[in-house]
Design a protein around this motif. Sequence first.
Motif, PDB file in Angstrom:
ATOM      1  N   ASP A 129       4.922  -2.480  12.192  1.00  0.00           N
ATOM      2  CA  ASP A 129       6.343  -2.697  12.424  1.00  0.00           C
ATOM      3  C   ASP A 129       7.158  -1.768  11.528  1.00  0.00           C
ATOM      4  O   ASP A 129       6.804  -1.541  10.372  1.00  0.00           O
ATOM      5  CB  ASP A 129       6.691  -4.154  12.105  1.00  0.00           C
ATOM      6  CG  ASP A 129       8.090  -4.513  12.575  1.00  0.00           C
ATOM      7  OD1 ASP A 129       9.059  -4.045  11.942  1.00  0.00           O
ATOM      8  OD2 ASP A 129       8.212  -5.265  13.552  1.00  0.00           O
ATOM      9  N   GLU A 130       8.256  -1.236  12.062  1.00  0.00           N
ATOM     10  CA  GLU A 130       9.101  -0.327  11.291  1.00  0.00           C
ATOM     11  C   GLU A 130       9.614  -0.980  10.009  1.00  0.00           C
ATOM     12  O   GLU A 130       9.836  -0.302   8.999  1.00  0.00           O
ATOM     13  CB  GLU A 130      10.285   0.146  12.141  1.00  0.00           C
ATOM     14  CG  GLU A 130       9.897   1.117  13.240  1.00  0.00           C
ATOM     15  CD  GLU A 130      11.112   1.646  13.977  1.00  0.00           C
ATOM     16  OE1 GLU A 130      12.246   1.296  13.585  1.00  0.00           O
ATOM     17  OE2 GLU A 130      10.937   2.408  14.945  1.00  0.00           O
ATOM     18  N   ALA A 131       9.805  -2.291  10.049  1.00  0.00           N
ATOM     19  CA  ALA A 131      10.304  -3.001   8.869  1.00  0.00           C
ATOM     20  C   ALA A 131       9.266  -3.045   7.757  1.00  0.00           C
ATOM     21  O   ALA A 131       9.596  -3.328   6.601  1.00  0.00           O
ATOM     22  CB  ALA A 131      10.709  -4.417   9.251  1.00  0.00           C
ATOM     23  N   THR A 132       8.013  -2.747   8.091  1.00  0.00           N
ATOM     24  CA  THR A 132       6.933  -2.778   7.108  1.00  0.00           C
ATOM     25  C   THR A 132       6.793  -1.453   6.378  1.00  0.00           C
ATOM     26  O   THR A 132       6.258  -1.405   5.274  1.00  0.00           O
ATOM     27  CB  THR A 132       5.597  -3.109   7.809  1.00  0.00           C
ATOM     28  OG1 THR A 132       5.723  -4.356   8.483  1.00  0.00           O
ATOM     29  CG2 THR A 132       4.451  -3.194   6.825  1.00  0.00           C
ATOM     30  N   VAL A 133       7.280  -0.371   6.974  1.00  0.00           N
ATOM     31  CA  VAL A 133       7.012   0.974   6.463  1.00  0.00           C
ATOM     32  C   VAL A 133       8.280   1.619   5.908  1.00  0.00           C
ATOM     33  O   VAL A 133       9.321   1.660   6.571  1.00  0.00           O
ATOM     34  CB  VAL A 133       6.428   1.877   7.568  1.00  0.00           C
ATOM     35  CG1 VAL A 133       6.117   3.265   7.015  1.00  0.00           C
ATOM     36  CG2 VAL A 133       5.169   1.237   8.161  1.00  0.00           C
ATOM     37  N   ILE A 134       8.171   2.128   4.680  1.00  0.00           N
ATOM     38  CA  ILE A 134       9.215   2.956   4.088  1.00  0.00           C
ATOM     39  C   ILE A 134       8.702   4.388   4.044  1.00  0.00           C
ATOM     40  O   ILE A 134       7.641   4.654   3.474  1.00  0.00           O
ATOM     41  CB  ILE A 134       9.574   2.515   2.656  1.00  0.00           C
ATOM     42  CG1 ILE A 134      10.139   1.092   2.645  1.00  0.00           C
ATOM     43  CG2 ILE A 134      10.568   3.489   2.033  1.00  0.00           C
ATOM     44  CD1 ILE A 134      10.438   0.585   1.241  1.00  0.00           C
ATOM     45  N   THR A 135       9.445   5.305   4.633  1.00  0.00           N
ATOM     46  CA  THR A 135       9.132   6.727   4.540  1.00  0.00           C
ATOM     47  C   THR A 135      10.160   7.354   3.612  1.00  0.00           C
ATOM     48  O   THR A 135      11.349   7.418   3.931  1.00  0.00           O
ATOM     49  CB  THR A 135       9.167   7.398   5.922  1.00  0.00           C
ATOM     50  OG1 THR A 135       8.249   6.707   6.796  1.00  0.00           O
ATOM     51  CG2 THR A 135       8.754   8.856   5.825  1.00  0.00           C
ATOM     52  N   VAL A 154       0.863  -1.183   0.000  1.00  0.00           N
ATOM     53  CA  VAL A 154       0.000   0.000   0.000  1.00  0.00           C
ATOM     54  C   VAL A 154       0.897   1.230   0.000  1.00  0.00           C
ATOM     55  O   VAL A 154       1.838   1.323   0.793  1.00  0.00           O
ATOM     56  CB  VAL A 154      -0.935   0.030   1.225  1.00  0.00           C
ATOM     57  CG1 VAL A 154      -1.753   1.324   1.237  1.00  0.00           C
ATOM     58  CG2 VAL A 154      -1.869  -1.174   1.212  1.00  0.00           C
ATOM     59  N   THR A 155       0.624   2.170  -0.906  1.00  0.00           N
ATOM     60  CA  THR A 155       1.397   3.404  -0.984  1.00  0.00           C
ATOM     61  C   THR A 155       0.465   4.594  -0.791  1.00  0.00           C
ATOM     62  O   THR A 155      -0.744   4.489  -0.986  1.00  0.00           O
ATOM     63  CB  THR A 155       2.089   3.539  -2.350  1.00  0.00           C
ATOM     64  OG1 THR A 155       1.095   3.671  -3.382  1.00  0.00           O
ATOM     65  CG2 THR A 155       2.952   2.323  -2.642  1.00  0.00           C
ATOM     66  N   SER A 156       1.035   5.717  -0.421  1.00  0.00           N
ATOM     67  CA  SER A 156       0.190   6.895  -0.207  1.00  0.00           C
ATOM     68  C   SER A 156      -0.332   7.451  -1.524  1.00  0.00           C
ATOM     69  O   SER A 156      -1.482   7.887  -1.608  1.00  0.00           O
ATOM     70  CB  SER A 156       0.957   7.974   0.561  1.00  0.00           C
ATOM     71  OG  SER A 156       2.121   8.366  -0.139  1.00  0.00           O
ATOM     72  N   THR A 157       0.494   7.463  -2.576  1.00  0.00           N
ATOM     73  CA  THR A 157       0.078   8.047  -3.853  1.00  0.00           C
ATOM     74  C   THR A 157       0.445   7.132  -5.018  1.00  0.00           C
ATOM     75  O   THR A 157       1.183   6.152  -4.864  1.00  0.00           O
ATOM     76  CB  THR A 157       0.754   9.415  -4.090  1.00  0.00           C
ATOM     77  OG1 THR A 157       2.158   9.213  -4.356  1.00  0.00           O
ATOM     78  CG2 THR A 157       0.572  10.344  -2.899  1.00  0.00           C
ATOM     79  N   THR A 158      -0.039   7.508  -6.187  1.00  0.00           N
ATOM     80  CA  THR A 158       0.239   6.747  -7.408  1.00  0.00           C
ATOM     81  C   THR A 158       1.710   6.825  -7.792  1.00  0.00           C
ATOM     82  O   THR A 158       2.221   5.938  -8.478  1.00  0.00           O
ATOM     83  CB  THR A 158      -0.621   7.263  -8.566  1.00  0.00           C
ATOM     84  OG1 THR A 158      -0.468   8.694  -8.688  1.00  0.00           O
ATOM     85  CG2 THR A 158      -2.087   6.949  -8.342  1.00  0.00           C
ATOM     86  N   VAL A 213       4.472   2.235   1.722  1.00  0.00           N
ATOM     87  CA  VAL A 213       5.372   3.301   1.280  1.00  0.00           C
ATOM     88  C   VAL A 213       4.659   4.646   1.364  1.00  0.00           C
ATOM     89  O   VAL A 213       3.622   4.842   0.721  1.00  0.00           O
ATOM     90  CB  VAL A 213       5.875   3.073  -0.159  1.00  0.00           C
ATOM     91  CG1 VAL A 213       6.867   4.176  -0.546  1.00  0.00           C
ATOM     92  CG2 VAL A 213       6.521   1.700  -0.302  1.00  0.00           C
ATOM     93  N   ALA A 214       5.218   5.541   2.169  1.00  0.00           N
ATOM     94  CA  ALA A 214       4.671   6.891   2.332  1.00  0.00           C
ATOM     95  C   ALA A 214       5.747   7.906   1.984  1.00  0.00           C
ATOM     96  O   ALA A 214       6.941   7.593   1.950  1.00  0.00           O
ATOM     97  CB  ALA A 214       4.192   7.098   3.766  1.00  0.00           C
ATOM     98  N   ASN A 215       5.325   9.137   1.744  1.00  0.00           N
ATOM     99  CA  ASN A 215       6.286  10.202   1.449  1.00  0.00           C
ATOM    100  C   ASN A 215       6.920  10.716   2.728  1.00  0.00           C
ATOM    101  O   ASN A 215       8.129  10.818   2.858  1.00  0.00           O
ATOM    102  CB  ASN A 215       5.593  11.352   0.714  1.00  0.00           C
ATOM    103  CG  ASN A 215       6.567  12.440   0.288  1.00  0.00           C
ATOM    104  OD1 ASN A 215       7.247  12.313  -0.712  1.00  0.00           O
ATOM    105  ND2 ASN A 215       6.655  13.517   1.061  1.00  0.00           N
TER     106      ASN A 215
END
Length: 319
Positions: A112-118, A41-45, A92-94
């Motif tokens: 979990d932090e390992a799940t999220v890319i900022t 899941v990402t924040s934008t296209t 993935v978020a900005n």
Amino acid sequence: MNRLPLRSVPLALAVILALSACAGGASGDQAGPTDDRIQVVTSTTVYADLVSRIGGDQVAVSPVIDSLSQDPHSYEATSRDKLALSKAGLVVANGGGYDAFMDVVATDLKLDEATVITAVDFSPVAHEDDHPGNESHDEHEGHDHASYNEHIWYDLESMRFLGDEITTRLSTLRPESAESFKGNAAALASDLQDLETRVAVLHGSLEAQHFSMTEPVSFHLLDAAGMVDATPKGLSESIEGGGEVSPQAYNEMDKLLSDGSIDLLAYNTQTESPQTKRIRDQAVAAQVEVIDFTETLPENSDYVSWMSGNIRSLELLAK
């Protein structure tokens, strides 16, 4: 009472199910119950496209913001978005205050932090305190922005570094596909470096030309091309935050446009308003070049071709 013929029932049911699947919230390449692809899941296209390019057929990607009519700054996550994030293998978020709804959901779900890319965590511009334009963002109109310009997807180098991190995370989740991910990422990096080369060439012809922005979305690309930001102080921040542009800022913009101090107006079409239209009209009346930019991908486009088109507009300006 009118009844559907029996042979029409399966078709009607299929239509209903299709419409239900398309309604609201995170959408995109969503998975079925037996789908074994990595759920992302990402924040934008923008970020959805980059993940898809690297992950290929091993990922199912759903962007929360999937329409040009949606403003990531003011978007509030739905229950469907929250459900999608709770099931994601990668998010993935900005960051930087741009898509704050992602931070809220990630915190609420205790992801979990390992799940999220900022993305801003891997961007050079987010770590250059003296970078031009970094001083232009702060807290305004309820939006807590970073001290740097958070629209980092307009910085091609940042997207290359982000691609490396996406590759690492996907490879950890699916080691057997790591070589495929690396190959796809290398191809993407090559395309981005080609775009960076074109921007470097522009630097020679556009250096010291001045631009103003209705919103600070395209700043990093224009800055990399050598242009100088001449936007009246507080104008683009007021527009981005949903506030009122002051009469002084309008007057200053009109003066800069009229006396030839501005060579380009960078216009964000995605959040057009009476205020931005007034500024555009000022630019047109002064015969100043106007280039349209968006925050997320136009329909039927991908990140590389979108950025290539933006750079092409600047190349035409440089002639």
